[in-house]
Design a protein around this motif. Structure first.
Motif, PDB file in Angstrom:
ATOM      1  N   LEU A  97      44.346  25.611  53.886  1.00 13.62           N
ATOM      2  CA  LEU A  97      44.001  24.984  52.617  1.00 13.62           C
ATOM      3  C   LEU A  97      42.989  25.837  51.870  1.00 13.62           C
ATOM      4  CD1 LEU A  97      43.543  21.300  53.839  1.00 13.62           C
ATOM      5  CD2 LEU A  97      45.554  22.280  52.712  1.00 13.62           C
ATOM      6  N   ALA A  98      43.180  26.000  50.583  1.00 14.59           N
ATOM      7  CA  ALA A  98      42.188  26.633  49.722  1.00 14.59           C
ATOM      8  C   ALA A  98      41.235  25.538  49.261  1.00 14.59           C
ATOM      9  CB  ALA A  98      42.872  27.293  48.531  1.00 14.59           C
ATOM     10  N   VAL A  99      39.941  25.768  49.436  1.00 13.93           N
ATOM     11  CA  VAL A  99      38.935  24.757  49.122  1.00 13.93           C
ATOM     12  C   VAL A  99      37.911  25.361  48.168  1.00 13.93           C
ATOM     13  CG1 VAL A  99      37.205  23.180  50.091  1.00 13.93           C
ATOM     14  CG2 VAL A  99      39.227  23.774  51.434  1.00 13.93           C
ATOM     15  N   THR A 100      37.573  24.631  47.096  1.00 12.71           N
ATOM     16  CA  THR A 100      36.520  25.109  46.205  1.00 12.71           C
ATOM     17  C   THR A 100      35.206  25.146  46.970  1.00 12.71           C
ATOM     18  OG1 THR A 100      36.107  22.880  45.342  1.00 12.71           O
ATOM     19  CG2 THR A 100      37.680  24.261  44.123  1.00 12.71           C
ATOM     20  N   ARG A 101      34.172  25.757  46.399  1.00 12.51           N
ATOM     21  CA  ARG A 101      32.927  25.982  47.137  1.00 12.51           C
ATOM     22  C   ARG A 101      31.702  25.400  46.440  1.00 12.51           C
ATOM     23  NH1 ARG A 101      32.400  29.579  51.206  1.00 12.51           N
ATOM     24  NH2 ARG A 101      34.371  30.216  52.083  1.00 12.51           N
ATOM     25  N   MET A 102      31.796  24.186  45.971  1.00 13.82           N
ATOM     26  CA  MET A 102      30.636  23.530  45.378  1.00 13.82           C
ATOM     27  C   MET A 102      29.784  22.947  46.498  1.00 13.82           C
ATOM     28  SD  MET A 102      32.490  21.704  42.078  1.00 13.82           S
ATOM     29  CE  MET A 102      31.805  20.176  42.546  1.00 13.82           C
ATOM     30  N   ALA A 103      28.521  22.755  46.222  1.00 16.46           N
ATOM     31  CA  ALA A 103      27.612  22.141  47.189  1.00 16.46           C
ATOM     32  C   ALA A 103      27.232  20.741  46.713  1.00 16.46           C
ATOM     33  CB  ALA A 103      26.361  22.994  47.356  1.00 16.46           C
ATOM     34  N   CYS A 104      27.126  19.832  47.669  1.00 16.18           N
ATOM     35  CA  CYS A 104      26.705  18.458  47.391  1.00 16.18           C
ATOM     36  C   CYS A 104      25.606  18.089  48.386  1.00 16.18           C
ATOM     37  CB  CYS A 104      27.892  17.502  47.522  1.00 16.18           C
ATOM     38  SG  CYS A 104      29.106  17.694  46.207  1.00 16.18           S
ATOM     39  N   ASP A 105      25.217  16.826  48.394  1.00 19.11           N
ATOM     40  CA  ASP A 105      24.197  16.376  49.339  1.00 19.11           C
ATOM     41  C   ASP A 105      24.700  16.532  50.775  1.00 19.11           C
ATOM     42  OD1 ASP A 105      25.167  13.479  50.363  1.00 19.11           O
ATOM     43  OD2 ASP A 105      25.739  13.784  48.265  1.00 19.11           O
ATOM     44  N   ALA A 106      23.773  16.557  51.710  1.00 23.59           N
ATOM     45  CA  ALA A 106      24.091  16.838  53.116  1.00 23.59           C
ATOM     46  C   ALA A 106      25.106  15.854  53.699  1.00 23.59           C
ATOM     47  CB  ALA A 106      22.817  16.846  53.952  1.00 23.59           C
ATOM     48  N   ALA A 107      24.968  14.578  53.399  1.00 25.85           N
ATOM     49  CA  ALA A 107      25.884  13.581  53.968  1.00 25.85           C
ATOM     50  C   ALA A 107      27.310  13.787  53.461  1.00 25.85           C
ATOM     51  CB  ALA A 107      25.405  12.172  53.634  1.00 25.85           C
ATOM     52  N   THR A 108      27.462  14.101  52.183  1.00 26.45           N
ATOM     53  CA  THR A 108      28.796  14.343  51.630  1.00 26.45           C
ATOM     54  C   THR A 108      29.406  15.598  52.231  1.00 26.45           C
ATOM     55  OG1 THR A 108      28.204  13.222  49.580  1.00 26.45           O
ATOM     56  CG2 THR A 108      30.116  14.687  49.494  1.00 26.45           C
ATOM     57  N   MET A 109      28.594  16.631  52.409  1.00 23.17           N
ATOM     58  CA  MET A 109      29.100  17.875  53.004  1.00 23.17           C
ATOM     59  C   MET A 109      29.501  17.655  54.459  1.00 23.17           C
ATOM     60  SD  MET A 109      29.203  19.864  50.443  1.00 23.17           S
ATOM     61  CE  MET A 109      29.772  21.317  51.281  1.00 23.17           C
ATOM     62  N   GLU A 110      28.762  16.833  55.181  1.00 26.37           N
ATOM     63  CA  GLU A 110      29.111  16.511  56.573  1.00 26.37           C
ATOM     64  C   GLU A 110      30.448  15.773  56.633  1.00 26.37           C
ATOM     65  OE1 GLU A 110      28.195  15.871  60.803  1.00 26.37           O
ATOM     66  OE2 GLU A 110      26.860  16.828  59.389  1.00 26.37           O
ATOM     67  N   LEU A 111      30.624  14.811  55.744  1.00 26.50           N
ATOM     68  CA  LEU A 111      31.884  14.077  55.667  1.00 26.50           C
ATOM     69  C   LEU A 111      33.035  15.035  55.339  1.00 26.50           C
ATOM     70  CD1 LEU A 111      33.663  11.533  55.476  1.00 26.50           C
ATOM     71  CD2 LEU A 111      32.853  11.277  53.123  1.00 26.50           C
ATOM     72  N   GLU A 112      32.808  15.922  54.392  1.00 25.71           N
ATOM     73  CA  GLU A 112      33.837  16.884  54.007  1.00 25.71           C
ATOM     74  C   GLU A 112      34.225  17.786  55.181  1.00 25.71           C
ATOM     75  OE1 GLU A 112      33.672  20.587  51.064  1.00 25.71           O
ATOM     76  OE2 GLU A 112      33.906  18.661  50.024  1.00 25.71           O
ATOM     77  N   ARG A 113      33.246  18.302  55.904  1.00 18.61           N
ATOM     78  CA  ARG A 113      33.540  19.150  57.069  1.00 18.61           C
ATOM     79  C   ARG A 113      34.366  18.388  58.105  1.00 18.61           C
ATOM     80  NH1 ARG A 113      28.541  21.187  55.750  1.00 18.61           N
ATOM     81  NH2 ARG A 113      27.410  19.673  56.988  1.00 18.61           N
ATOM     82  N   ALA A 114      33.983  17.152  58.372  1.00 21.49           N
ATOM     83  CA  ALA A 114      34.710  16.340  59.359  1.00 21.49           C
ATOM     84  C   ALA A 114      36.143  16.086  58.900  1.00 21.49           C
ATOM     85  CB  ALA A 114      33.982  15.019  59.592  1.00 21.49           C
ATOM     86  N   TYR A 115      36.330  15.795  57.630  1.00 22.79           N
ATOM     87  CA  TYR A 115      37.659  15.535  57.085  1.00 22.79           C
ATOM     88  C   TYR A 115      38.548  16.776  57.169  1.00 22.79           C
ATOM     89  CZ  TYR A 115      41.305  14.675  53.627  1.00 22.79           C
ATOM     90  OH  TYR A 115      42.510  14.546  52.991  1.00 22.79           O
ATOM     91  N   LEU A 116      38.042  17.900  56.714  1.00 23.02           N
ATOM     92  CA  LEU A 116      38.843  19.123  56.734  1.00 23.02           C
ATOM     93  C   LEU A 116      39.179  19.549  58.161  1.00 23.02           C
ATOM     94  CD1 LEU A 116      37.115  21.067  53.821  1.00 23.02           C
ATOM     95  CD2 LEU A 116      39.375  19.958  53.794  1.00 23.02           C
ATOM     96  N   LYS A 117      38.256  19.356  59.078  1.00 20.99           N
ATOM     97  CA  LYS A 117      38.527  19.656  60.493  1.00 20.99           C
ATOM     98  C   LYS A 117      39.618  18.723  61.020  1.00 20.99           C
ATOM     99  CE  LYS A 117      36.495  19.801  65.101  1.00 20.99           C
ATOM    100  NZ  LYS A 117      37.513  18.956  65.709  1.00 20.99           N
ATOM    101  N   ALA A 118      39.514  17.435  60.681  1.00 23.62           N
ATOM    102  CA  ALA A 118      40.504  16.457  61.138  1.00 23.62           C
ATOM    103  C   ALA A 118      41.905  16.801  60.630  1.00 23.62           C
ATOM    104  CB  ALA A 118      40.101  15.050  60.697  1.00 23.62           C
ATOM    105  N   LEU A 119      42.009  17.306  59.417  1.00 22.97           N
ATOM    106  CA  LEU A 119      43.327  17.688  58.885  1.00 22.97           C
ATOM    107  C   LEU A 119      43.986  18.751  59.752  1.00 22.97           C
ATOM    108  CD1 LEU A 119      42.869  17.799  54.996  1.00 22.97           C
ATOM    109  CD2 LEU A 119      44.244  16.175  56.322  1.00 22.97           C
TER     110      LEU A 119
END
Length: 150
Positions: A97-119
Protein backbone atom coordinates in the motif's frame (compact mmCIF):
# COMPACT_ATOMS: atom_id res chain seq x y z
CA UNK A 1 -1.71 -5.69 19.80
CA UNK A 2 -2.18 -5.37 23.55
CA UNK A 3 0.46 -2.62 23.59
CA UNK A 4 -1.94 -0.50 21.53
CA UNK A 5 -4.58 -0.48 24.29
CA UNK A 6 -3.23 2.42 26.40
CA UNK A 7 -3.14 4.68 23.35
CA UNK A 8 -6.65 3.65 22.31
CA UNK A 9 -7.92 4.19 25.84
CA UNK A 10 -6.43 7.70 25.83
CA UNK A 11 -7.91 8.40 22.40
CA UNK A 12 -11.30 7.16 23.62
CA UNK A 13 -11.21 9.49 26.63
CA UNK A 14 -10.47 12.45 24.39
CA UNK A 15 -12.73 11.38 21.52
CA UNK A 16 -15.81 10.09 23.25
CA UNK A 17 -17.70 6.78 23.20
CA UNK A 18 -16.43 3.66 21.50
CA UNK A 19 -18.08 2.32 18.39
CA UNK A 20 -20.38 -0.66 18.54
CA UNK A 21 -18.87 -3.83 17.14
CA UNK A 22 -21.02 -5.23 14.32
CA UNK A 23 -18.89 -8.38 13.96
CA UNK A 24 -19.85 -9.81 17.34
CA UNK A 25 -22.79 -11.96 16.34
CA UNK A 26 -23.29 -15.54 17.45
CA UNK A 27 -23.08 -16.72 13.85
CA UNK A 28 -19.49 -15.58 13.33
CA UNK A 29 -18.01 -14.87 9.91
CA UNK A 30 -18.79 -18.31 8.50
CA UNK A 31 -22.19 -18.57 10.19
CA UNK A 32 -25.58 -18.77 8.56
CA UNK A 33 -26.27 -15.78 6.37
CA UNK A 34 -22.61 -14.79 5.86
CA UNK A 35 -21.54 -13.82 2.35
CA UNK A 36 -18.13 -14.40 0.76
CA UNK A 37 -19.07 -12.85 -2.59
CA UNK A 38 -16.68 -10.18 -3.85
CA UNK A 39 -19.70 -8.18 -5.05
CA UNK A 40 -20.95 -7.96 -1.43
CA UNK A 41 -17.73 -6.17 -0.39
CA UNK A 42 -16.90 -4.10 -3.46
CA UNK A 43 -17.61 -0.42 -4.07
CA UNK A 44 -18.71 0.25 -0.49
CA UNK A 45 -17.13 2.32 2.26
CA UNK A 46 -16.35 0.15 5.29
CA UNK A 47 -15.67 1.90 8.61
CA UNK A 48 -13.30 0.20 11.06
CA UNK A 49 -14.90 -0.87 14.34
CA UNK A 50 -12.35 -3.24 15.94
CA UNK A 51 -8.79 -4.49 15.67
CA UNK A 52 -8.41 -7.93 17.26
CA UNK A 53 -11.79 -7.38 18.96
CA UNK A 54 -10.59 -4.13 20.60
CA UNK A 55 -13.11 -1.33 19.88
CA UNK A 56 -12.00 1.72 17.93
CA UNK A 57 -13.16 5.19 19.07
CA UNK A 58 -16.12 6.52 17.08
CA UNK A 59 -14.18 9.55 15.89
CA UNK A 60 -11.30 7.48 14.47
CA UNK A 61 -11.20 8.14 10.75
CA UNK A 62 -10.31 4.64 9.51
CA UNK A 63 -12.08 3.22 6.50
CA UNK A 64 -11.60 0.95 3.51
CA UNK A 65 -13.04 0.61 0.04
CA UNK A 66 -12.26 -2.09 -2.53
CA UNK A 67 -13.33 -2.26 -6.17
CA UNK A 68 -14.26 -5.55 -7.86
CA UNK A 69 -10.94 -5.50 -9.74
CA UNK A 70 -8.97 -5.15 -6.49
CA UNK A 71 -8.15 -1.44 -6.26
CA UNK A 72 -7.95 -0.52 -2.57
CA UNK A 73 -8.14 2.91 -0.95
CA UNK A 74 -8.99 4.41 2.38
CA UNK A 75 -7.88 6.33 5.40
CA UNK A 76 -5.77 4.78 8.14
CA UNK A 77 -6.48 7.35 10.86
CA UNK A 78 -4.12 10.12 9.91
CA UNK A 79 -3.04 9.22 6.41
CA UNK A 80 -4.69 8.04 3.21
CA UNK A 81 -3.62 4.82 1.54
CA UNK A 82 -4.07 3.12 -1.82
CA UNK A 83 -2.98 -0.11 -3.42
CA UNK A 84 -4.29 -3.42 -4.64
CA UNK A 85 -5.77 -6.61 -3.28
CA UNK A 86 -6.22 -10.06 -4.73
CA UNK A 87 -9.88 -11.00 -4.22
CA UNK A 88 -11.69 -14.28 -4.65
CA UNK A 89 -14.71 -15.80 -2.92
CA UNK A 90 -13.91 -15.38 0.77
CA UNK A 91 -10.21 -14.78 0.15
CA UNK A 92 -8.29 -11.51 0.09
CA UNK A 93 -4.62 -10.58 0.26
CA UNK A 94 -3.64 -6.92 0.29
CA UNK A 95 -0.65 -5.95 -1.81
CA UNK A 96 1.80 -3.21 -0.90
CA UNK A 97 0.00 0.00 0.00
CA UNK A 98 1.15 3.53 -0.76
CA UNK A 99 0.54 5.68 2.33
CA UNK A 100 0.79 9.46 2.65
CA UNK A 101 3.20 10.73 5.32
CA UNK A 102 1.35 13.26 7.45
CA UNK A 103 1.88 13.31 11.21
CA UNK A 104 -0.91 13.34 13.79
CA UNK A 105 -1.13 12.94 17.56
CA UNK A 106 0.56 9.90 19.10
CA UNK A 107 -2.65 7.94 19.75
CA UNK A 108 -3.85 8.34 16.15
CA UNK A 109 -0.45 7.32 14.80
CA UNK A 110 -0.45 4.23 17.06
CA UNK A 111 -3.90 3.27 15.79
CA UNK A 112 -2.75 3.79 12.20
CA UNK A 113 0.34 1.59 12.67
CA UNK A 114 -1.78 -1.18 14.21
CA UNK A 115 -4.33 -0.98 11.39
CA UNK A 116 -1.78 -1.05 8.58
CA UNK A 117 0.04 -3.96 10.23
CA UNK A 118 -3.25 -5.84 10.63
CA UNK A 119 -3.99 -5.42 6.90
CA UNK A 120 -0.80 -7.37 6.14
CA UNK A 121 -2.17 -10.32 8.15
CA UNK A 122 -5.49 -10.53 6.28
CA UNK A 123 -6.19 -13.63 4.18
CA UNK A 124 -9.99 -13.90 4.17
CA UNK A 125 -13.23 -11.96 4.33
CA UNK A 126 -16.90 -12.47 5.08
CA UNK A 127 -19.86 -10.14 5.42
CA UNK A 128 -22.07 -11.32 8.24
CA UNK A 129 -25.83 -11.12 8.57
CA UNK A 130 -25.21 -8.05 10.76
CA UNK A 131 -23.58 -6.38 7.71
CA UNK A 132 -20.21 -6.37 9.43
CA UNK A 133 -17.20 -7.01 7.22
CA UNK A 134 -14.77 -9.40 8.90
CA UNK A 135 -11.21 -9.61 7.65
CA UNK A 136 -9.54 -12.73 8.97
CA UNK A 137 -6.11 -14.28 9.27
CA UNK A 138 -5.04 -17.57 7.71
CA UNK A 139 -6.22 -19.38 10.87
CA UNK A 140 -9.72 -17.86 10.52
CA UNK A 141 -9.46 -15.47 13.47
CA UNK A 142 -10.97 -12.03 12.88
CA UNK A 143 -8.26 -9.38 12.82
CA UNK A 144 -10.32 -6.42 11.55
CA UNK A 145 -14.03 -5.74 11.78
CA UNK A 146 -15.78 -3.03 9.78
CA UNK A 147 -19.30 -1.69 9.85
CA UNK A 148 -21.13 0.37 7.34
CA UNK A 149 -20.94 -0.92 3.85
CA UNK A 150 -22.47 2.34 2.59
Amino acid sequence: MRQMLPALALLALVAGPLAAAPCETADGPEGEGASVLVARVANLVWTLKTIDAEPIPDMADVWLTVTPDGAVSGRAGCNRYAGTAELDAGKVVFGPLAVTRMACDAATMELERAYLKALTEVRGFAVGPDDGLRLSREDGSTVLCFGGGD
